[in-house]
Structures are given as structure tokens and as C-alpha cells.
Design a protein around this motif. Structure first.
Motif, mmCIF file in Angstrom:
data_model
loop_
_atom_site.group_PDB
_atom_site.id
_atom_site.type_symbol
_atom_site.label_atom_id
_atom_site.label_comp_id
_atom_site.label_asym_id
_atom_site.label_seq_id
_atom_site.Cartn_x
_atom_site.Cartn_y
_atom_site.Cartn_z
ATOM 1 N N ALA A 3 0.832 -1.211 0.000
ATOM 2 C CA ALA A 3 0.000 0.000 0.000
ATOM 3 C C ALA A 3 0.865 1.258 0.000
ATOM 4 O O ALA A 3 0.560 2.235 -0.708
ATOM 5 C CB ALA A 3 -0.925 -0.007 1.214
ATOM 6 N N LEU A 4 1.958 1.270 0.786
ATOM 7 C CA LEU A 4 2.839 2.429 0.816
ATOM 8 C C LEU A 4 3.508 2.660 -0.539
ATOM 9 O O LEU A 4 3.624 3.799 -1.014
ATOM 10 C CB LEU A 4 3.902 2.243 1.898
ATOM 11 C CG LEU A 4 3.434 2.385 3.346
ATOM 12 C CD1 LEU A 4 4.562 2.037 4.305
ATOM 13 C CD2 LEU A 4 2.948 3.814 3.605
ATOM 14 N N VAL A 5 3.968 1.572 -1.150
ATOM 15 C CA VAL A 5 4.610 1.708 -2.457
ATOM 16 C C VAL A 5 3.627 2.241 -3.490
ATOM 17 O O VAL A 5 3.928 3.180 -4.257
ATOM 18 C CB VAL A 5 5.196 0.354 -2.906
ATOM 19 C CG1 VAL A 5 5.710 0.444 -4.335
ATOM 20 C CG2 VAL A 5 6.311 -0.078 -1.967
ATOM 21 N N LEU A 6 2.432 1.669 -3.517
ATOM 22 C CA LEU A 6 1.435 2.117 -4.492
ATOM 23 C C LEU A 6 1.004 3.550 -4.214
ATOM 24 O O LEU A 6 0.777 4.335 -5.154
ATOM 25 C CB LEU A 6 0.232 1.178 -4.466
ATOM 26 C CG LEU A 6 0.496 -0.256 -4.955
ATOM 27 C CD1 LEU A 6 -0.769 -1.087 -4.871
ATOM 28 C CD2 LEU A 6 1.026 -0.244 -6.387
ATOM 29 N N ALA A 7 0.893 3.910 -2.908
ATOM 30 C CA ALA A 7 0.514 5.286 -2.576
ATOM 31 C C ALA A 7 1.573 6.270 -3.049
ATOM 32 O O ALA A 7 1.262 7.354 -3.577
ATOM 33 C CB ALA A 7 0.301 5.409 -1.070
ATOM 34 N N GLY A 8 2.866 5.917 -2.865
ATOM 35 C CA GLY A 8 3.935 6.786 -3.351
ATOM 36 C C GLY A 8 3.908 6.944 -4.852
ATOM 37 O O GLY A 8 4.092 8.050 -5.387
ATOM 38 N N LEU A 9 3.666 5.847 -5.562
ATOM 39 C CA LEU A 9 3.623 5.920 -7.019
ATOM 40 C C LEU A 9 2.428 6.737 -7.497
ATOM 41 O O LEU A 9 2.551 7.604 -8.387
ATOM 42 C CB LEU A 9 3.559 4.506 -7.612
ATOM 43 C CG LEU A 9 4.816 3.638 -7.483
ATOM 44 C CD1 LEU A 9 4.537 2.232 -7.988
ATOM 45 C CD2 LEU A 9 5.970 4.260 -8.254
ATOM 46 N N LEU A 10 1.267 6.481 -6.929
ATOM 47 C CA LEU A 10 0.059 7.178 -7.376
ATOM 48 C C LEU A 10 0.132 8.664 -7.092
ATOM 49 O O LEU A 10 -0.289 9.493 -7.914
ATOM 50 C CB LEU A 10 -1.165 6.558 -6.695
ATOM 51 C CG LEU A 10 -1.560 5.153 -7.178
ATOM 52 C CD1 LEU A 10 -2.714 4.608 -6.350
ATOM 53 C CD2 LEU A 10 -1.955 5.193 -8.656
ATOM 54 N N SER A 11 0.659 9.033 -5.914
ATOM 55 C CA SER A 11 0.748 10.455 -5.592
ATOM 56 C C SER A 11 1.656 11.176 -6.583
ATOM 57 O O SER A 11 1.385 12.311 -7.003
ATOM 58 C CB SER A 11 1.269 10.636 -4.168
ATOM 59 O OG SER A 11 2.598 10.149 -4.041
#
Length: 402
Positions: free
Chosen positions: A384-392
């Protein structure tokens, strides 16, 4: 009704195998005896607990050793001589390496060596504790009974080991999948987005910068880390039991919250079962302690047994000396004292082995129960953290483009 596999011998020594439907193993044995056959092994179909599986190393595995000794016990109790029993078991072996091992033992027995010395010459296939029990059985003239008890003890240990492996298989697979997933995200997915981030022409969010730094570190450090981990594991495995590094590692393992208690119970079960078997078959306490100590995996616990043996040699009671070793379960000295006072020390030690078997199984189940959701939550959080960083970052880049 269940289907059982059997192996039996005729009075002439001819081996027969097959399957039979019955309510329980006792019914299969009764059916075989009604056909004038001597049951060597009866097991439920689909449970491959056989001595004659493919041999994967130079030494007999514990489960196969248990079946071998059990079959010899059956044949000796039926009235066959030792060399006849060994020859019969050897002929029934379809595996050349195991047949060769049995042939070497048979040749030494026929050459005048004792059965214990013949087994001892095979090294790791028959550990010192097993040889000591066999030697005591030969000296006391009760070899068939001793072999039967020894086979039962080895079989109990095999069942416990298989149950523990089965309980920990799923958490282990989940851990590998979690590590592999995070590695792919950091080492493959993040680098694929770096060119787009570089072309954005603006400062990246802190989370994205952190992920890129972790990705760079992982690509450089992962190969070195794997090599170091593999080399360290191999070096630790090769260290002698008395090496300080091995002692420190084992001490750390005992201090782990749940795994430490599990390791203590596993070694306690192994120690009590071995010591009880040795004492019950006529081995004196001090040499029995030395042999049982050799079966322990954790060197810190083994050092405690060395102190225990020294205290007994100086005239101390086993339960009194055992109370000074704080790492062992509190139940041990209590039941040992009961066994010493009633003259049933061997029985109490075997009972303790069963108790610690059960505790180890429950501790393993608790460890698996705790580890599975914990690994899932950690993996989900990291992803979730990795995807959140990418999406942001992707959203911010799109806003800049607009």
C-alpha cells in the motif's frame, strides 16, 4: 473401513506386500496371521512412512531408522536369529544403498562383532544414543524388547517433526512470497517509473524520494546481502558446538519471544525421550546424560546438561541439580523428583517427553497462527505504501502537465 498397505513374511522368509481393507491395523494383522504370515509393517494407504523410500543422503533418516529397527524387533520376537532377521530385511530392500548398509551390518555380525558395534561402524546412520540402547539390550538379553521400545521412541520423534514442518510450511511460503513481492516492487516497478519522474521537472513527494532511495539501495545491496546471508548460514552450520559464535547465536534464539519457548520444548522433548529410553534399557545415569546431551540441537541447552552431568557425578540428585538450570521448563525437576522417589525415573522421563511434544506442537500452532496474519498485514502495508507513493507522484505529474 480403511485401506491399509502391509508387508509380511512367510515362515520360509518370503516377503509379500499388498493392500487390505479393514477397520484398523489390528484387523489387518489378524488377517495376515490367519494366513500364516508374520506382519512386518501395516500402515494406512497414502501415508508414505517407509524405510525404503529413496535414500537422499549418506545416513539413514530418522523415520526410516525407526521402521528398520521396528521390523527387526518383530522378526526377533518371532524367533528368528539376528543374522536371519538382518538378511530378511536386507533382501526386502529395493534400494541398493540401504541394502548395502544392511549387508555391511550383517557381515560384521556374522564375523563375530556385536550388533551395537556393527551399527556404530555406520556412523551417522545410527547415532550414539541408538547404539547405547542396543548395547544395553544385548547385555541384558532383551534385544527384541529394547528394539521395539527404541523404534517406538524414534517413531514418536518422526511424527512430531513432520507435524511441526506441516504447521510451519504455510507461514514459510507466505514469508517467501512477501519478500519476493516487495523485492519486485522496489527493484522492478519503481525503476520503471524513474524516467517519467525525471522528466516531470519538479520536486518529487517525500514518499516517492524514499522509495527511489530504497530501490537504489536494494539493487546494490540485495546480491551482497544474499551472498552474506548464504555464506553466514553455511559458516554457522559448520561451526563446532563449542564455538563462541555458535553459542551466542543459540543464546539469541532462546531469547526470542515465541520461537525461544518452542526451541526449548523441542529440545526438552528430545532430551527426556532419549534419556528415558536409555535409563529404561539399563544405561547408567551419567553416561546416559552424556548421550542424551549429544541429541540436543541448541548448544546453550547442551551446556546446561554438561553442568547437570557434572553435578550428578559429584553426588547430587538429578532433580536437585536440574532446578539450578533455569532455561528448562519448571515441570522437569518436579516430575524427575517423583520418578526418583518412586523408582520410576525412566517412565517419568518418557512421560515428560510426551508432555513436551504436546507443548511444542501447541507452541508451533500458536506461532503459525500469529505469523500468518502478521505477515499478511505487513505485506499489505508495504504494498500500500509503495502504491501510494507511485500514485501520488503520477497524479502530481499529470496535474503539472495540465
Amino acid at each position: 473401513m480403511e485401506t491399509y498397505r502391509y508387508r509380511a513374511s512367510s515362515r520360509s522368509g518370503q516377503i509379500s506386500t499388498g493392500q487390505y481393507d479393514a477397520a484398523n491395523p489390528a484387523a489387518v494383522e489378524a488377517w495376515l496371521k490367519s494366513r500364516d504370515l508374520l506382519p512386518l509393517r501395516v500402515e494406512q494407504a497414502g501415508h508414505p512412512a517407509s524405510l525404503f523410500r529413496r535414500h537422499s543422503g549418506a545416513a539413514l533418516e530418522g523415520g526410516r531408522r525407526a521402521v528398520l529397527i521396528g521390523e527387526l524387533a518383530v522378526l526377533l520376537k518371532a524367533g528368528l536369529k539376528l543374522d536371519q532377521a538382518l538378511a530378511l530385511v536386507r533382501r526386502s530392500s529395493p534400494k541398493p544403498d540401504e541394502a548395502a548398509l544392511l549387508g555391511r551390518v550383517l557381515a560384521k555380525v556374522q564375523g563375530g562383532a556385536s550388533f551395537a558395534d556393527s551399527l556404530k561402524s555406520e556412523g551417522r546412520s545410527f547415532p550414539a544414543a541408538t547404539v547405547a540402547v542396543v548395547r544395553a539390550g544385548e547385555a541384558g538379553g532383551s534385544l527384541p524388547l529394547v528394539l521395539e521400545r527404541l523404534a517406538d521412541s524414534l517413531e514418536r520423534e518422526r511424527r512430531l517433526r513432520e507435524k511441526l514442518v506441516g504447521s510451519l510450511t504455510y507461514p514459510a511460503i507466505l514469508t517467501v512470497v512477501a519478500i519476493a513481492s516487495v523485492t519486485v516492487l522496489l527493484a522492478v516497478v519503481i525503476p520503471a517509473f524513474e524516467p517519467m519522474f525525471a522528466e516531470a521537472g519538479r520536486e518529487l513527494p517525500p514518499m516517492t524520494r524514499l522509495l527511489i532511495q530504497l530501490s537504489d539501495i536494494l539493487r546494490v545491496a540485495a546480491p551482497l546481502g544474499l551472498l552474506g546471508l548464504g555464506g553466514g548460514g553455511m559458516a554457522l552450520a559448520r561451526l563446532g558446538r563449542e564455538h563462541p559464535a555458535r553459542r551466542r547465536w543459540d543464546r539469541i534464539m532462546l531469547g526470542l519471544p515465541v520461537a525461544g519457548a518452542l526451541l526449548v520444548r523441542l529440545d526438552a522433548a528430545r532430551f527426556c525421550r532419549t534419556l528415558g529410553t536409555l535409563i529404561g534399557n539399563g544405561v547408567q545415569l551419567v553416561p546416559a546424560l552424556a548421550l542424551a546431551r549429544a541429541t540436543l540441537v541448541n548448544t546453550e541447552l547442551a551446556e546446561g546438561i554438561a553442568r547437570l552431568s557434572a553435578g550428578v557425578q559429584q553426588g547430587g540428585r538429578l532433580n536437585a541439580v536440574l532446578r539450578t538450570e533455569r532455561r528448562w521448563p519448571a515441570l522437569m525437576p518436579e516430575l524427575v523428583q517423583v520418578g526418583e522417589e518412586t523408582g520410576r525415573l525412566a517412565d517419568m522421563l518418557l512421560k515428560l517427553g510426551e508432555v513436551f511434544d504436546g507443548e511444542a506442537t501447541r507452541a508451533c500452532d500458536r506461532l503459525a497462527t500469529l505469523a500468518t496474519p502478521l505477515i499478511t498485514l505487513v505485506l499489505g502495508g508495504v504494498v500500500a505504501l509503495v502504491l501510494a507513493g507511485l500514485l501520488s507522484t503520477v497524479i502530481s505529474v499529470n496535474e503539472l502537465a495540465m
